[in-house]
Enzyme design. Sequence first.
Site, PDB file in Angstrom:
ATOM      1  N   HIS A 123     -89.499 -84.358  23.145  1.00  0.00           N
ATOM      2  CA  HIS A 123     -89.728 -83.150  23.970  1.00  0.00           C
ATOM      3  C   HIS A 123     -91.185 -83.149  24.331  1.00  0.00           C
ATOM      4  CE1 HIS A 123     -89.727 -79.073  25.446  1.00  0.00           C
ATOM      5  NE2 HIS A 123     -88.640 -79.241  25.940  1.00  0.00           N
ATOM      6  N   ASP A 199     -88.418 -81.866  14.763  1.00  0.00           N
ATOM      7  CA  ASP A 199     -87.940 -80.851  15.557  1.00  0.00           C
ATOM      8  C   ASP A 199     -86.608 -80.552  15.717  1.00  0.00           C
ATOM      9  OD1 ASP A 199     -87.388 -79.747  18.083  1.00  0.00           O
ATOM     10  OD2 ASP A 199     -88.867 -81.131  19.251  1.00  0.00           O
ATOM     11  N   GLN A 202     -82.648 -79.057  19.011  1.00  0.00           N
ATOM     12  CA  GLN A 202     -81.292 -79.220  19.173  1.00  0.00           C
ATOM     13  C   GLN A 202     -80.409 -79.555  18.219  1.00  0.00           C
ATOM     14  OE1 GLN A 202     -80.525 -78.993  22.365  1.00  0.00           O
ATOM     15  NE2 GLN A 202     -82.344 -78.939  23.321  1.00  0.00           N
ATOM     16  N   LYS A 225     -81.856 -70.932  21.557  1.00  0.00           N
ATOM     17  CA  LYS A 225     -80.828 -72.001  21.644  1.00  0.00           C
ATOM     18  C   LYS A 225     -79.493 -71.915  21.139  1.00  0.00           C
ATOM     19  CE  LYS A 225     -84.417 -75.249  23.015  1.00  0.00           C
ATOM     20  NZ  LYS A 225     -84.345 -75.620  24.436  1.00  0.00           N
ATOM     21  N   CYS A 364     -88.411 -82.067  30.138  1.00  0.00           N
ATOM     22  CA  CYS A 364     -89.618 -82.175  29.269  1.00  0.00           C
ATOM     23  C   CYS A 364     -89.548 -83.372  28.558  1.00  0.00           C
ATOM     24  CB  CYS A 364     -89.504 -80.991  28.367  1.00  0.00           C
ATOM     25  SG  CYS A 364     -90.035 -79.386  29.356  1.00  0.00           S
TER      26      CYS A 364
HETATM   27  N1  PLP Z   1     -87.817 -79.393  21.373  1.00  0.00           N
HETATM   28  C1  PLP Z   1     -86.808 -79.975  21.829  1.00  0.00           C
HETATM   29  C2  PLP Z   1     -85.934 -80.997  21.356  1.00  0.00           C
HETATM   30  C3  PLP Z   1     -86.279 -79.204  22.743  1.00  0.00           C
HETATM   31  O1  PLP Z   1     -84.926 -79.329  23.476  1.00  0.00           O
HETATM   32  C4  PLP Z   1     -86.988 -77.959  23.087  1.00  0.00           C
HETATM   33  C5  PLP Z   1     -86.383 -77.141  24.202  1.00  0.00           C
HETATM   34  O2  PLP Z   1     -85.919 -77.400  25.324  1.00  0.00           O
HETATM   35  C6  PLP Z   1     -87.932 -77.542  22.649  1.00  0.00           C
HETATM   36  C7  PLP Z   1     -88.790 -78.394  21.792  1.00  0.00           C
HETATM   37  C8  PLP Z   1     -89.128 -76.563  22.970  1.00  0.00           C
HETATM   38  O3  PLP Z   1     -88.396 -75.358  22.618  1.00  0.00           O
HETATM   39  P1  PLP Z   1     -88.925 -73.862  23.016  1.00  0.00           P
HETATM   40  O4  PLP Z   1     -89.262 -74.017  24.431  1.00  0.00           O
HETATM   41  O5  PLP Z   1     -87.908 -73.154  22.631  1.00  0.00           O
HETATM   42  O6  PLP Z   1     -90.294 -73.604  22.163  1.00  0.00           O
END
Ligand code: PLP
Length: 407
Positions: A123, A199, A202, A225, A364
């Site tokens: 992401h 990370d 998900q 989430k 993203c």
């Molecule tokens: N990393 C992953 C794999 C994600 O799916 C997301 C959000 O879609 C993020 C990071 C970013 O999360 P946040 O917008 O809550 O900071």
Amino acid sequence: MPLPVETIRQDFPILSRKINGYPLVYLDNAASSQKPKHVIMAMTAFYQASYANIHRGVYTIAEEATELYESAREHIKNFVNARASQEIIFTRGTTESINLVARSWGDKNIQAGDVILLTEMEHHSNIVPWQLLAERKKARLKYIPFDEKGRLNLENLDRLLEGCKITAFTLASNTFGTKNPAKEIIRKARAKGTLVLLDAAQAVPHQNVDVVDLDCDFLAFSSHKMLGPTGIGILYGKKELLEKMDPFLGGGEMIKTVQWDHSTWNDLPWKFEAGTQSIAEAVGLKAAVDYLHHLGLKKIAEHEQSLVRYAMERLHEVEGLTMIGPPASERVGLVSFYFKDIHPHDVAAVLDRNGICVRAGHHCTMPLHKKLGLEATVRASFYLYNAKEEIDLLIDALKEAARFFRK
Ligand code: PLP
């Protein structure tokens, strides 16, 4: 016993809404989840009965608020099996958690020529903070490639880890859904003395994540989430690493003493929590963790696995539709797909006419899409309150979209 989906659905007020005359079918859970009344009520009750700023007041409701905030931390600590609550830092979300590490650990430890290893399926939140760090320090970014099925190709991992100070990768891809072989990567990274940031945006909402078992150094995830409110997220970090890191933001709360010319820092975890925090959001997150814990992450994962398997079987029926990523058994509960001749935004607009919420765009992950030669895809992502019947509605609406645009 499978998850009691019909009963669970009663807990989510928004699911009784109608959109364009159709029942709401919410399939955008990878972007953000809906909230059960337990979370909404916990936050309302807090605002109505105990709201005050934390850590400072010596009056009853300030003490109550502090206790609630700190017990949320304790809940999170147990949820991911951290060793100590000092290892749980509240941030605004996964993005801020990763930025915190890239700044506070990165600025101190990364030097010119060092390698920072990511994967091609990250992401943007797990790419851009490292790009900024690499620019500041003249470090090199490298990427573990993915293959045609959206699986990481680990063939050259040992070589990629040469001169690598930190590797940061996603436990589960938000676009392919791939569950990555974290333990294997972590074992190889350890052997080279490379730190690991996961990370888990998900992953934590959908499966058991145990930081001791994984042996990661940092883990980032977001409340919104996992049934909790927006505006709060978590950074787990090993205590010995966090202790050596400088603060990320300066201000109130994160200090021990302040003089005109210098300051000293508060103990962990508060050293990283500058300014007034998201207090009501912590209370909501605590309720969300209770809710998930009560149902059981194992059951939730099984339910989502059965949904994604069913969805992928049925998506084969839709003419001209191509799915990306690995087989269902290697995924969390999401599936991205495209039609060669219909723009994803048009598909999403037809679905919305039928009350169905999906994501259309690059999710993203622009570099991932670029490698596939795609600009955008449609993504359906499932959670504990989704039912098979909703997937049937998705398939019907996709068939309708295909018919409509090909007329
Ligand atoms: N990393 C992953 C794999 C994600 O799916 C997301 C959000 O879609 C993020 C990071 C970013 O999360 P946040 O917008 O809550 O900071």
